[in-house]
Design a protein around this motif. Sequence first.
Motif, PDB file in Angstrom:
ATOM      1  N   ASP A 156      78.307 -68.963  29.300  1.00  0.00           N
ATOM      2  CA  ASP A 156      79.201 -70.017  29.790  1.00  0.00           C
ATOM      3  C   ASP A 156      80.355 -70.005  29.020  1.00  0.00           C
ATOM      4  O   ASP A 156      81.670 -70.109  29.411  1.00  0.00           O
ATOM      5  N   ARG A 157      80.272 -69.933  27.710  1.00  0.00           N
ATOM      6  CA  ARG A 157      81.178 -70.077  26.674  1.00  0.00           C
ATOM      7  C   ARG A 157      82.341 -68.718  26.911  1.00  0.00           C
ATOM      8  O   ARG A 157      83.477 -68.709  26.648  1.00  0.00           O
ATOM      9  N   ILE A 158      81.426 -67.551  26.803  1.00  0.00           N
ATOM     10  CA  ILE A 158      82.174 -66.116  27.247  1.00  0.00           C
ATOM     11  C   ILE A 158      82.894 -66.249  28.325  1.00  0.00           C
ATOM     12  O   ILE A 158      84.093 -65.830  28.513  1.00  0.00           O
ATOM     13  N   HIS A 159      82.392 -66.720  29.529  1.00  0.00           N
ATOM     14  CA  HIS A 159      83.182 -66.759  30.696  1.00  0.00           C
ATOM     15  C   HIS A 159      84.372 -67.559  30.578  1.00  0.00           C
ATOM     16  O   HIS A 159      85.609 -67.183  31.252  1.00  0.00           O
ATOM     17  N   SER A 212      82.243 -62.263  33.289  1.00  0.00           N
ATOM     18  CA  SER A 212      81.100 -62.583  33.751  1.00  0.00           C
ATOM     19  C   SER A 212      80.007 -61.724  33.422  1.00  0.00           C
ATOM     20  O   SER A 212      79.921 -60.488  33.725  1.00  0.00           O
ATOM     21  N   LEU A 213      78.879 -62.428  32.528  1.00  0.00           N
ATOM     22  CA  LEU A 213      77.832 -61.721  32.321  1.00  0.00           C
ATOM     23  C   LEU A 213      76.329 -61.916  32.669  1.00  0.00           C
ATOM     24  O   LEU A 213      76.559 -63.242  33.113  1.00  0.00           O
ATOM     25  N   LYS A 214      75.582 -61.378  33.030  1.00  0.00           N
ATOM     26  CA  LYS A 214      74.513 -61.527  33.751  1.00  0.00           C
ATOM     27  C   LYS A 214      73.063 -61.623  32.893  1.00  0.00           C
ATOM     28  O   LYS A 214      72.191 -62.397  32.897  1.00  0.00           O
ATOM     29  N   GLY A 215      73.084 -61.013  31.636  1.00  0.00           N
ATOM     30  CA  GLY A 215      72.313 -60.922  30.709  1.00  0.00           C
ATOM     31  C   GLY A 215      72.445 -60.462  29.260  1.00  0.00           C
ATOM     32  O   GLY A 215      73.858 -60.240  28.876  1.00  0.00           O
TER      33      GLY A 215
END
Length: 131
Positions: free
Chosen positions: A75-78, A84-87
């Motif tokens: 969430d911090r990266i987004h 948007s990352l999944k893993g």
Amino acid sequence: MRRAPRLVPIGARQPNQKAEARLRQAWHFVVGPALADRTRPLRVERDVLVMGCWELTRIAALREAAEAVWPQVRDRIHRALGLSLKGLQIIPCDPPAEAPDRHEDPDPLRRALRLLHTRRLERIRLGLESE
């Protein structure tokens, strides 16, 4: 009519490449100083962040801790970078190379001209500009 695939020069920017570069710069903020001193982001593959750690004895503990902490980091990266990352995947890697001490040229105009020249040579090498 079917369009032929467009060729992209090697080294041309991919859509996430700018976000990945910003992630490298903001790594201390994203994971905190304790982890940032032992890890680094390597790449993003198929919306999975590949993180490298050069302390092999800590990789197992990092993988266990990542399960609990990953949603907050994601969430911090987004929010900060729009990525948007999944893993998350944690793999062994070499430590970053030490940056050599560079002696800065005191003349800012000469530094700027040298930087522009270097960038132009890189664009020529990538085929984005002609000589």
